[in-house]
Scaffold this motif. Structure first.
Motif, PDB file in Angstrom:
ATOM      1  N   PHE A  52     -19.719   1.987  10.860  1.00  0.00           N
ATOM      2  CA  PHE A  52     -19.460   2.875  11.706  1.00  0.00           C
ATOM      3  C   PHE A  52     -17.952   3.404  11.414  1.00  0.00           C
ATOM      4  N   SER A  53     -17.079   3.899  10.680  1.00  0.00           N
ATOM      5  CA  SER A  53     -15.731   4.227  10.739  1.00  0.00           C
ATOM      6  C   SER A  53     -15.408   5.586  10.426  1.00  0.00           C
ATOM      7  N   LYS A  54     -13.834   5.802  10.448  1.00  0.00           N
ATOM      8  CA  LYS A  54     -13.594   6.811   9.919  1.00  0.00           C
ATOM      9  C   LYS A  54     -12.804   6.893   8.811  1.00  0.00           C
ATOM     10  N   THR A  55     -12.772   8.384   8.184  1.00  0.00           N
ATOM     11  CA  THR A  55     -11.466   7.436   6.340  1.00  0.00           C
ATOM     12  C   THR A  55     -10.274   8.519   7.367  1.00  0.00           C
ATOM     13  N   PHE A  59      -2.432   7.503   1.674  1.00  0.00           N
ATOM     14  CA  PHE A  59      -1.573   6.520   1.372  1.00  0.00           C
ATOM     15  C   PHE A  59      -0.439   6.065   3.304  1.00  0.00           C
ATOM     16  N   SER A  60      -2.145   6.465   4.502  1.00  0.00           N
ATOM     17  CA  SER A  60      -1.695   5.744   5.444  1.00  0.00           C
ATOM     18  C   SER A  60      -2.117   4.330   5.654  1.00  0.00           C
ATOM     19  N   GLN A  61      -1.014   3.958   6.185  1.00  0.00           N
ATOM     20  CA  GLN A  61      -0.499   2.749   5.944  1.00  0.00           C
ATOM     21  C   GLN A  61      -1.348   2.024   8.016  1.00  0.00           C
ATOM     22  N   GLU A  62      -2.124   2.427   8.301  1.00  0.00           N
ATOM     23  CA  GLU A  62      -2.754   2.257   9.431  1.00  0.00           C
ATOM     24  C   GLU A  62      -4.040   1.128   9.138  1.00  0.00           C
ATOM     25  N   GLU A  63      -5.249   0.387   9.406  1.00  0.00           N
ATOM     26  CA  GLU A  63      -5.992  -0.307   9.027  1.00  0.00           C
ATOM     27  C   GLU A  63      -7.385   0.345   9.765  1.00  0.00           C
ATOM     28  N   THR A  64      -8.258   1.248   9.114  1.00  0.00           N
ATOM     29  CA  THR A  64      -9.510   1.085   9.418  1.00  0.00           C
ATOM     30  C   THR A  64     -10.024   1.238  10.482  1.00  0.00           C
ATOM     31  N   PRO A  65      -9.675   3.072  11.412  1.00  0.00           N
ATOM     32  CA  PRO A  65     -10.331   2.834  12.892  1.00  0.00           C
ATOM     33  C   PRO A  65     -11.878   2.984  12.159  1.00  0.00           C
ATOM     34  N   TYR A  66     -12.420   1.841  13.022  1.00  0.00           N
ATOM     35  CA  TYR A  66     -13.818   2.040  13.427  1.00  0.00           C
ATOM     36  C   TYR A  66     -14.779   2.899  15.150  1.00  0.00           C
ATOM     37  N   ILE A  67     -15.440   3.261  14.874  1.00  0.00           N
ATOM     38  CA  ILE A  67     -16.032   3.880  15.984  1.00  0.00           C
ATOM     39  C   ILE A  67     -16.952   2.988  17.115  1.00  0.00           C
ATOM     40  N   VAL A  68     -16.726   3.258  18.482  1.00  0.00           N
ATOM     41  CA  VAL A  68     -16.702   2.582  19.219  1.00  0.00           C
ATOM     42  C   VAL A  68     -17.672   3.784  19.864  1.00  0.00           C
ATOM     43  N   GLY A  69     -18.825   3.702  20.475  1.00  0.00           N
ATOM     44  CA  GLY A  69     -19.532   4.125  22.190  1.00  0.00           C
ATOM     45  C   GLY A  69     -20.346   5.540  21.075  1.00  0.00           C
ATOM     46  N   PHE A  82     -36.355   1.110  15.502  1.00  0.00           N
ATOM     47  CA  PHE A  82     -35.556  -0.421  15.634  1.00  0.00           C
ATOM     48  C   PHE A  82     -33.317   0.172  15.817  1.00  0.00           C
ATOM     49  N   HIS A  83     -34.125  -0.160  17.216  1.00  0.00           N
ATOM     50  CA  HIS A  83     -32.615   0.093  17.351  1.00  0.00           C
ATOM     51  C   HIS A  83     -31.511  -0.022  17.642  1.00  0.00           C
ATOM     52  N   LEU A  84     -30.199   0.819  17.645  1.00  0.00           N
ATOM     53  CA  LEU A  84     -28.844  -0.578  17.151  1.00  0.00           C
ATOM     54  C   LEU A  84     -28.619  -0.386  18.151  1.00  0.00           C
ATOM     55  N   THR A  85     -27.296  -1.411  19.033  1.00  0.00           N
ATOM     56  CA  THR A  85     -27.110  -2.497  20.369  1.00  0.00           C
ATOM     57  C   THR A  85     -25.202  -1.875  19.595  1.00  0.00           C
ATOM     58  N   GLU A  86     -24.150  -1.853  20.069  1.00  0.00           N
ATOM     59  CA  GLU A  86     -23.133  -2.196  19.516  1.00  0.00           C
ATOM     60  C   GLU A  86     -22.835  -3.204  19.545  1.00  0.00           C
ATOM     61  N   SER A  87     -21.586  -4.071  19.003  1.00  0.00           N
ATOM     62  CA  SER A  87     -21.559  -5.286  18.884  1.00  0.00           C
ATOM     63  C   SER A  87     -20.528  -5.729  20.006  1.00  0.00           C
ATOM     64  N   ALA A  88     -20.395  -6.337  21.105  1.00  0.00           N
ATOM     65  CA  ALA A  88     -18.946  -6.463  21.569  1.00  0.00           C
ATOM     66  C   ALA A  88     -17.690  -7.444  20.980  1.00  0.00           C
ATOM     67  N   ASN A  89     -18.379  -8.097  19.931  1.00  0.00           N
ATOM     68  CA  ASN A  89     -16.949  -8.643  19.356  1.00  0.00           C
ATOM     69  C   ASN A  89     -16.984  -8.035  17.767  1.00  0.00           C
ATOM     70  N   GLU A  90     -17.581  -7.230  17.325  1.00  0.00           N
ATOM     71  CA  GLU A  90     -16.932  -6.506  15.821  1.00  0.00           C
ATOM     72  C   GLU A  90     -17.128  -4.724  16.685  1.00  0.00           C
ATOM     73  N   GLY A  92     -17.189  -1.092  16.176  1.00  0.00           N
ATOM     74  CA  GLY A  92     -16.890  -0.638  14.952  1.00  0.00           C
ATOM     75  C   GLY A  92     -18.795  -1.169  13.949  1.00  0.00           C
ATOM     76  N   CYS A  93     -19.250  -1.878  14.744  1.00  0.00           N
ATOM     77  CA  CYS A  93     -20.486  -2.967  13.985  1.00  0.00           C
ATOM     78  C   CYS A  93     -21.934  -2.200  15.293  1.00  0.00           C
ATOM     79  N   TYR A  94     -22.815  -2.410  14.559  1.00  0.00           N
ATOM     80  CA  TYR A  94     -23.968  -1.615  14.844  1.00  0.00           C
ATOM     81  C   TYR A  94     -25.319  -2.894  14.672  1.00  0.00           C
ATOM     82  N   TYR A  95     -25.722  -3.893  15.918  1.00  0.00           N
ATOM     83  CA  TYR A  95     -26.870  -4.322  15.215  1.00  0.00           C
ATOM     84  C   TYR A  95     -28.361  -4.378  15.328  1.00  0.00           C
ATOM     85  N   THR A  96     -28.968  -4.612  14.514  1.00  0.00           N
ATOM     86  CA  THR A  96     -30.428  -4.191  14.975  1.00  0.00           C
ATOM     87  C   THR A  96     -30.734  -5.514  16.398  1.00  0.00           C
ATOM     88  N   ASP A  97     -32.420  -5.628  16.413  1.00  0.00           N
ATOM     89  CA  ASP A  97     -32.618  -7.038  17.324  1.00  0.00           C
ATOM     90  C   ASP A  97     -32.596  -8.187  16.166  1.00  0.00           C
TER      91      ASP A  97
END
Lengths: 285, 808
Positions: A52-55, A59-69, A82-90, A92-97
């Protein structure tokens, strides 16, 4: 693949011309930002990932902003959640069991919730896909030919379904994914081959002189065949075209890549069944 | 029925208008009525110089030619001139008229490139003369074969017509020394290139497929060599080019924006050879007449020879490449009598480029056989059978991946054209045509052993029949009216496989039509009307015109550049014909005869059913091609200014066009209006030629145009390691402005041999090496996460060239 041939010829044409390139400054501005969701559910039993990220402005010089929460779940047509759980390490990444798998014949819907516009009300973004059966790969063969340098062409043979079908074929050498970015994804349809036994369908062209991953004698080559939706096939081909850019001779005008999300998000949610086949690469076979 | 009544009313209106305007003449004078034609082709020669010399007697000229009557007769004074030459020029139908007192005169008729005609006349009654001029041997330079009548710009009724002679085109600096008709046309007002280095062009904001390109009456569907860097027209064989920017004569049609009419030469009266050796290609033209003096012939050919030098380049990518083009023009003309002539014209050209593993071949063949018959000096008919074929073949082989593609388009048309010169004030043209189109959009074979079925995009046939009537009448000394009506019938014919589509363009049903069955018919009346009002000062005129045009076939190509892979498809059950209405109004002024010409033209065009394609449309090898087509509305409007200097050591022109072209099509740009890809608000051209000495001449071109509208990414999203662009609206941005300066110098050595003439042409394309953007791509820097940049590709930096031309 047809387009690849044409692109190759187009490149050849361009080689014949006198052409040079240089960087130029272009200013395009936008204040708009969109949520971007990319999720995959397969028939493999594992933790399935949704990013989950945003655009950003182009020409922005930023890296892609990922969405937490954010929060979300995948719902099957038979009512499983299948519930998704936010990863502690990655971020903006949400995982199933890790014991989740999709089943052929079922429809799955991804629901993601996030207050994207900061109005203290969560927006909901949903996308649906269906898992189709995927044929087994019977064999992997290798063709060799020369186009300026020697090329190795892994080919697969399998029984195509009788309905319209679109395939994705990720490939790995010695468990290292070769098709590791969207621009390298291999997708094709069974147009003109429905219900037929497809023999030696070329899925990749390996150039050991240029490619960063080499294919050497006795390497393990694993190809996974996945039956995907037409929407995902189009998402990949459209993305590849827009990433590569066009030349004025053969390309069509630029256009936004489609999405299957409702609610204003970009990206795609896909489900597919997959079958894997592997073999050893032998130069003389 | 209503249409029939309207047509009848219109026809009666024309008949009323055709009543002759009469005027009195004094009996003490007699009139010489004359018509000047090419002896070989019977083509009327406009601007022939007619000089009358009265031998040692006083000469009174009360009139010169029809259009000058007012000027002279209104003064009521006879001009008494002793021992002086006086005369006139023929009008655009070759006609002239001189009213003189009785006496003995010597008449001389001259025309550039022709032998002078002389005749002694004892004028004691009105006389009619048909003067046939014979072509002199073509000189290497300085032949303005399409010289215009002195006040042609003022008099001609067609709006937005531009003419370039072969000699004018030859003087222009060119890319790699290859003189090019289409590239020369790009310097005219209202005409813009669609992309650097292409032969595709846009006229008044229209798309390239809205231009009808005719080579000796045959349609040329793809006028490009080498992906469009050069056109298919060999300037050695070209007599002249006319470009009608919307006010297309009713005789022709089928396109919305323009007609480019390229005519080739007939053979000369004596054997001669003309040729040139350039960096890219060499060319040779031979022409002459058979001993019977009735059959003239011409053959001209070009071939590029880049492929001969490629093997010496050490790069593998280059040394095995195939890269060449050739073209041949062949004309044979036989005169059975003064009134009957049969002409056969053929063009064949082909391009090939590729490698061992992939190759593209494409080319055109056009041919026509025409019988011209003069019933008398007033009535002429032409019966023609015209054929054209454009083909595109491609093969590629990458290991197990094989593809062999063949596509083509062929037309065969029978034409019967008539011209009736009722008087010097009134002319009519009428005729019928009947033709068939064969479309083969793509047969794709995947090679032996492939499990893929061959793809055969449905072949189509269509019949196209037309009838037309056109007239031009000078109602009084100031006002000339032009009118025309073209009725066109377009029919889709089986055998055919026709799809039905849903709103998304997905196939929902298929219908099969039997061989020969007419399954869809379109009928369109195409009226046009125009006028020229010549102001009393005799040096100015105001012109206006209205045209309604229809287009039944179009190109499945939405790239901005010219491509050899042109797939034409027809209107049918899923694609409506495109229509355009154009209004033009112009003011024209000559200074000092024809020395300087000034013009200003306004135009407004409205398009209906104009087509574009869905986002991400797949146009190649797509059976359901017409499902990708969207149609809507469009408009284009603008102002064209031109100042031209025709005489003196320094000649040339400056033109400026201010214009706008827009489209509005549901399904594209969220249904909102967007700029057409060919919108060029500002277009400035400067063309100059300076004859410094007998040996040296210099030429200059300068072009400036606003950059093409393009769609740039405003945002990006990242998926699986790649940045995917997100675009704003269609064509909201522009490429950088395009400008370029070209120079050339021509050196003509002193002739040491009477027969052999030669010249050296040195040219520099893009003198200040402007990097004009051909393509802008957006690149993700893999080594610097979060970094993207724009990269421009340009084709031609400064390019010098030298060409040797000869003639004997």
């Amino acid at each position: 693949m047809k387009r690849n041939i044409l692109k190759s010829i187009a490149l050849l044409c361009i080689l014949a011309m006198i052409s040079c390139t240089e960087r130029i400054d272009i200013h395009t501005e936008t204040n708009e930002s969109y949520p971007v969701i990319y999720g995959i559910l397969t028939t493999d039993t594992c933790a399935h990932k949704v990013t989950f990220s945003k655009t950003l402005p182009y020409f922005s010089q930023e890296e892609t902003p990922y969405i937490v929460g954010a929060r979300g779940y995948i719902e099957s047509s038979s009512g499983e959640l299948f519930h998704l759980t936010e990863s502690a390490n990655e971020i903006g990444c949400y995982y199933t069991d890790n014991n989740v798998y999709g089943e052929i014949g079922k429809t799955y819907t991804l629901h993601m919730f996030y207050d994207f516009n900061s109005d203290n009300v969560e927006e909901e973004y949903t996308a649906t896909d269906f898992i189709r059966p995927t044929p087994q790969i019977d064999s992997i063969n290798f063709s060799h030919f020369v186009v300026f340098s020697e090329r190795i062409q892994p080919c697969i043979s399998f029984q195509s379904g009788s309905d319209e079908a679109y395939y994705l074929a990720p490939m790995a050498y010695n468990e290292q994914l070769v098709t590791d970015s969207l621009s390298q994804f291999i997708t094709f349809s069974n147009e003109g081959q429905r219900g037929k036994y497809i023999t030696k369908y070329p899925v990749y062209i390996q150039d050991n002189e240029d490619d960063h991953i080499k294919l050497l004698e006795n390497d393990t080559v694993k190809i996974t065949l996945c039956t995907i939706s037409k929407a995902y096939h189009q998402f990949i081909t459209q993305s590849q075209k827009e990433i590569a850019g066009g030349n004025p001779i053969f390309s069509t005008p630029p256009a936004n890549v489609g999405t299957n999300f409702k609610g204003g998000a970009k990206g795609i949610f896909v489900t597919y069944a997959l079958n894997k086949h592997q073999t050893l690469y032998k130069r003389n076979e | 029925m209503i249409n029939g009544l309207r047509f009848s009313a219109f026809f009666i209106f024309l008949l009323i208008l055709s009543c002759e305007y009469t005027h009195s003449q004094e009996k003490s004078e007699y009139t010489i009525f004359g018509k000047v034609v090419d002896q070989s082709t019977k083509t009327p020669l406009s601007n022939a110089h007619i000089v009358i010399l009265e031998n040692n007697k006083k000469l009174s000229i009360s009139n010169t030619k029809v259009s000058d009557q007012k000027k002279n007769s209104s003064s009521k004074d006879k001009v008494n001139i002793s021992n002086e030459k006086k005369g006139t020029t023929s009008d655009d139908k070759g006609a002239f008229e001189l009213t003189l007192k009785p006496g003995n005169y010597t008449l001389q008729v001259s025309y550039i490139g022709y032998n002078t005609y002389t005749e002694d006349i004892n004028l004691n009654k009105d006389i009619n003369l048909k003067i046939q001029l014979t072509q002199s041997i073509n000189l290497l330079m300085d032949i303005e074969i399409t010289a215009e009548e002195e006040d042609q710009q003022i008099k001609q009724t067609t709006t937005g017509v531009e003419r370039l002679s072969s000699a004018t085109i030859k003087k222009l600096p060119s890319l790699l020394g290859e003189t090019d008709v289409i590239k020369a046309a790009l310097f005219l007002p209202g005409v813009a290139t669609t992309s650097e280095g292409t032969s595709a062009f846009s006229v008044r904001g229209g798309s390239p497929d809205q231009n009808l390109i005719l080579l000796d009456r045959a349609t040329v569907y793809n006028a490009s060599h080498l992906l469009g860097f050069f056109s298919v027209f060999n300037n050695d064989a070209v007599r002249d080019m006319k470009l009608y920017k919307g006010d297309i004569p009713s005789r022709y049609g089928g396109r919305l924006s323009s007609m480019m009419e390229v005519n080739t030469l007939d053979g000369a009266e004596k054997f001669s050879a003309t040729g040139g050796i350039g960096l890219i290609s060499s060319r040779l033209k031979l022409e002459g007449v058979l001993p019977n003096q009735k059959t003239s012939w011409l053959i001209a050919g070009r071939r590029s020879y880049m492929d001969l030098f490629l093997p010496i380049i050490p790069k593998d990518e280059v040394k095995d490449a195939k890269l060449f083009f050739y073209d041949i023009n062949a004309n044979v003309s036989h005169r059975f009598s003064d009134d009957d002539k049969l002409t056969f014209r053929l063009y064949n050209g082909k391009d090939r480029f590729g490698q061992k593993f992939a190759q593209i071949d494409y080319g055109n063949t056009t041919g026509s056989i025409t019988w011209d018959h003069f019933y008398n000096d007033q009535f002429k008919s032409s019966l023609s059978l015209v054929g054209t074929n454009y083909f595109f073949d491609m093969f590629a082989r990458f290991g197990e991946l094989k593809e062999n593609w063949k596509s083509s388009l062929s037309d065969f048309t029978l034409r019967f054209d008539n011209d009736y010169f009722l008087s010097d004030r009134t002319t009519f043209g009428f005729g019928v045509t009947s033709g068939i189109h064969y479309f083969k959009p793509g047969d794709i074979d995947f090679g032996q052993g492939s499990s893929r079925n061959p793809i055969k995009v449905p072949h189509n046939k269509a019949l196209e029949h037309t009838a037309y009537f056109m007239g031009e009448q000078q109602l009084n000394d100031y006002f000339t009216l032009k009118y025309g009506l073209r009725l066109s019938l377009f029919q889709n014919m089986g055998k055919a496989k026709v799809f039905s589509y849903d709103k998304e363009g997905e196939v929902i049903d298929t219908t099969y039509h039997q061989q020969g069955k007419i399954y869809k018919t379109f009928f369109s009346p195409e009226p046009q009307i125009g006028f020229v009002y010549r102001l009393p000062n005799e040096a100015s005129s105001i012109k206006g015109s209205f045209n309604h045009n229809v287009q039944y076939i179009q190109l499945a190509n939405n790239s901005s550049g010219g491509t050899p892979l042109d797939i034409w498809f027809s209107a049918g059950p899923n694609v409506k014909p495109q229509y355009a209405e154009q209004l033009s109004l112009g003011y024209f002024h000559n200074i000092n005869g024809k020395d300087y010409e000034l013009s200003a033209e306004l135009f407004y065009k409205y398009f209906s059913n104009v087509i574009d394609f869905r986002d991400h449309a797949d146009l190649l090898g797509n059976e359901a091609l017409d499902g990708e087509v969207l149609s809507g509305k469009g408009n284009a409007y603008g102002l064209e200014l031109m100042a031209k200097k025709n005489n003196g050591a320094l000649t040339g022109w400056v033109s400026y066009t201010l214009s706008r072209s827009e489209r509005k099509i549901n399904g594209i740009n969220e249904g909102k209006s967007y700029l057409a890809p060919f919108d060029r608000p500002h277009n400035l051209n400067i063309v100059a030629n300076y004859e410094a000495t007998k040996k040296w001449s210099f030429s200059l071109n300068f072009v400036y145009t606003t950059g093409s509208p393009v769609t740039y990414p405003t945002g990006r999203m990242e998926i699986e390691g790649n940045y995917i662009p997100i675009y704003s609206g269609r064509n909201e941005y522009r490429l950088p402005d395009y400008h370029r300066l070209d120079l050339s110098a021509t050196y003509r050595p002193e002739r040491k041999n009477k027969k052999w003439q030669s010249e050296w042409n040195f040219s520099i394309y893009n003198v200040y090496s402007r990097h004009n953007a051909w393509l802008v791509q957006f690149v993700q820097d893999k080594n610097k996460p979060g970094t993207t940049y724009a990269e421009m590709t340009y084709l031609f930096p400064i390019i010098p060239s030298v060409t040797y031309n000869f003639n004997f």
